[in-house]
Design a protein around this motif. Structure first.
Motif, mmCIF file in Angstrom:
data_model
loop_
_atom_site.group_PDB
_atom_site.id
_atom_site.type_symbol
_atom_site.label_atom_id
_atom_site.label_comp_id
_atom_site.label_asym_id
_atom_site.label_seq_id
_atom_site.Cartn_x
_atom_site.Cartn_y
_atom_site.Cartn_z
ATOM 1 N N ASP A 77 29.038 -29.426 12.326
ATOM 2 C CA ASP A 77 28.880 -29.303 10.957
ATOM 3 C C ASP A 77 29.771 -28.380 10.426
ATOM 4 N N ALA A 78 29.779 -27.200 10.932
ATOM 5 C CA ALA A 78 30.693 -26.140 10.398
ATOM 6 C C ALA A 78 32.173 -26.574 10.480
ATOM 7 N N LEU A 79 32.317 -27.195 11.611
ATOM 8 C CA LEU A 79 34.066 -27.594 11.754
ATOM 9 C C LEU A 79 34.175 -28.869 10.858
ATOM 10 N N ALA A 88 43.946 -25.446 9.322
ATOM 11 C CA ALA A 88 45.146 -25.588 9.728
ATOM 12 C C ALA A 88 45.695 -23.953 10.090
ATOM 13 N N GLY A 89 45.313 -23.282 9.359
ATOM 14 C CA GLY A 89 45.606 -21.660 9.664
ATOM 15 C C GLY A 89 45.160 -21.292 10.985
ATOM 16 N N LEU A 90 43.831 -21.479 11.263
ATOM 17 C CA LEU A 90 43.144 -21.020 12.594
ATOM 18 C C LEU A 90 44.036 -22.027 13.683
ATOM 19 N N GLU A 91 44.313 -23.081 13.585
ATOM 20 C CA GLU A 91 45.136 -23.973 14.617
ATOM 21 C C GLU A 91 46.581 -23.403 15.013
ATOM 22 N N THR A 178 32.463 -20.117 8.778
ATOM 23 C CA THR A 178 33.614 -20.218 9.343
ATOM 24 C C THR A 178 33.991 -19.599 10.842
ATOM 25 N N ILE A 179 33.057 -18.668 11.155
ATOM 26 C CA ILE A 179 32.843 -18.308 12.511
ATOM 27 C C ILE A 179 32.604 -19.354 13.530
ATOM 28 N N ALA A 184 33.874 -23.745 17.396
ATOM 29 C CA ALA A 184 33.772 -25.356 17.632
ATOM 30 C C ALA A 184 35.434 -25.908 18.037
ATOM 31 N N LEU A 185 36.181 -25.276 17.284
ATOM 32 C CA LEU A 185 37.573 -25.664 17.306
ATOM 33 C C LEU A 185 38.142 -25.215 18.617
#
Length: 442
Positions: A77-79, A88-91, A178-179, A184-185
């Motif tokens: 759900d968070a993702l 996009a920034g995390l990726e 967000t964490i 999950a990402l």
């Protein structure tokens, strides 16, 4: 706002050369005192497990989750609800860090000895079996620390990764969403809602669904640091990370607005954060002071920032020239060091002690915090003079595999026996001789 320390001249009439390491003070952080507070916490988790964790979470976080393990549905759900720009920034952060981690991954090496090549020593790099990653979630949800801990562990080949972050009262007792989305990402499925010293104890001893780990990494509060010190030996640790710090070595060519912005960026973390400018230019010092007054007023966390900048651990340090400035920043051994000078790359190449070095006007520390491709889990408190930042190497062990045949052992046998006799350990030598005076299997 920031006090000044004048080191020009490099000596004092009474005591001779200045000890630069002592001349630039740091925040007072008493880990030994914190040990007294965390010892009963860790013991409670060791003896009572999840029951103790629930009580401690209620006391320190104001909420106790029904189950310390975060359900898979919460991660998904968070993702799904993550802001697209943040995703996009995390990726991009993950992509860049993974690229640099894969480049630094050490490979096995084999060294051959003996006339016939019958002796080999293989230097094997073996990943740690299970790691526990700690992500702070108190003052700010440090989602970037998820990336910085997880990616090098994955590239190292760690088979079992668990991650924990403090339960949040505003998020139903789960870590910040967000964490969770970052977990999950990255495909991290084992996530816990436990913070502070009790989280380190959970990793060290195991509790409920969390099995004990071999190594714990990640920054945290002083109580987290104290727990890592207390339990070192039960578990391996990366470091005892203290309050964040930045040093900037700058001359007249530096842009005062850039320097001020970078000092503020680290002061934003914590009232104990250290921001230090080392410069031979009084004009730059004055201009940076003026910029600080203007920029701090306009930023969101101005009270926290102003407290950090005006505290004992932050200062503008005046030096005679860049040579003296380099000596000062090398002695200080900052977590983050920026070089904003003419010919910045040449000065940066001479730096020996820093967690990470940021070269030139367009490489601010905040770039390294997120998307430079470097790791932001770095040594603090002057430890950069002997320690490195988190990397793939932190999650690998070196194992020597020794293989000799009979002839190769014979070539070196006399040396082994001589050294064993020199140490008065004759049985060591006998363990070699017995293999050479009898035929194998006889």
């Amino acid at each position: 706002m920031m006090r000044r320390i004048d080191l020009r001249g490099g000596t004092t009439p009474d005591s001779g050369p200045v000890d630069y390491r002592a001349a630039v003070p740091r925040a007072e952080v008493d880990v030994e005192a914190a040990l007294h507070a965390v010892r009963p916490i860790c013991e409670a988790v060791r003896t009572r497990g999840v029951e103790a964790i629930a009580e401690l979470s209620q006391r320190f976080d104001g909420v106790a989750p029904e189950d310390i393990r975060v359900p898979a549905s919460a991660l998904a759900d968070a993702l799904e609800t993550l802001d697209p720009d943040v995703r996009a920034g995390l990726e991009e952060s993950i992509r860049r860090l993974r690229t640099s981690c894969e480049a630094e991954r050490e490979r096995d090496t084999v060294t051959t000895y003996g006339r016939a090549g019958g002796a080999t020593v293989t230097h094997r790099m073996v990943p740690v079996g299970r790691v526990g990653l700690y992500v702070p979630g108190g003052v700010a949800p440090l989602v970037s620390s998820v990336v910085m801990n997880v990616v090098p562990a994955q590239v190292a080949g760690v088979g079992s990764i668990a991650l924990t972050s403090s339960p949040q009262k505003d998020h139903g007792g789960l870590p910040h969403p967000t964490i969770l989305a970052a977990c999950a990402l990255l495909g991290v499925e084992e996530v816990y809602a436990v913070g502070g010293a009790q989280a380190i104890a959970m990793f060290a001893y195991g509790a409920g669904p969390c099995e004990r780990v071999d190594l714990v990494t990640g920054p945290g509060s002083i109580h987290t640091v104290a727990a890592k010190r207390l339990l070192k030996g039960v578990i391996g640790i990366d470091s005892e990370a203290g309050p964040t710090e930045i040093a900037v070595l700058a001359d007249d060519t530096a842009d005062a607005a850039y320097v001020a912005a970078d000092l503020i960026s680290q002061a934003e973390h914590d009232v104990l954060a250290a921001s230090v400018l080392v410069t031979p230019s009084e004009r730059l010092a004055d201009d940076v002071e003026a910029e600080l007054e203007k920029q701090v007023f306009a930023t969101r966390h101005s009270d926290r920032i102003r407290t950090a900048l005006s505290a004992v651990q932050s200062a503008i340090v005046l030096v005679d020239d860049l040579e003296q400035g380099l000596a000062v920043v090398d002695a200080y051994a900052a977590e983050h060091l920026e070089i904003q000078t003419e010919d910045a790359a040449a000065w940066a190449a001479r730096v020996r002690n820093a967690g990470a070095v940021f070269v030139g006007s367009f490489a601010p520390v905040s770039l390294g915090d997120y998307c430079a491709g470097s790791n932001h889990v770095l040594p603090t408190g002057g430890c950069a003079c002997h320690s490195s930042g988190l990397s793939v190497r932190a999650f690998l062990k070196s194992v020597h595999v020794v293989e000799y045949d009979r002839d190769a052992l014979g070539e070196v046998a006399d040396h082994v026996v001589a050294l064993a006799e020199a140490e008065d350990l004759p049985a060591h030598g006998a363990a070699v001789r017995v293999r050479l005076v009898t035929e194998p299997g006889s």
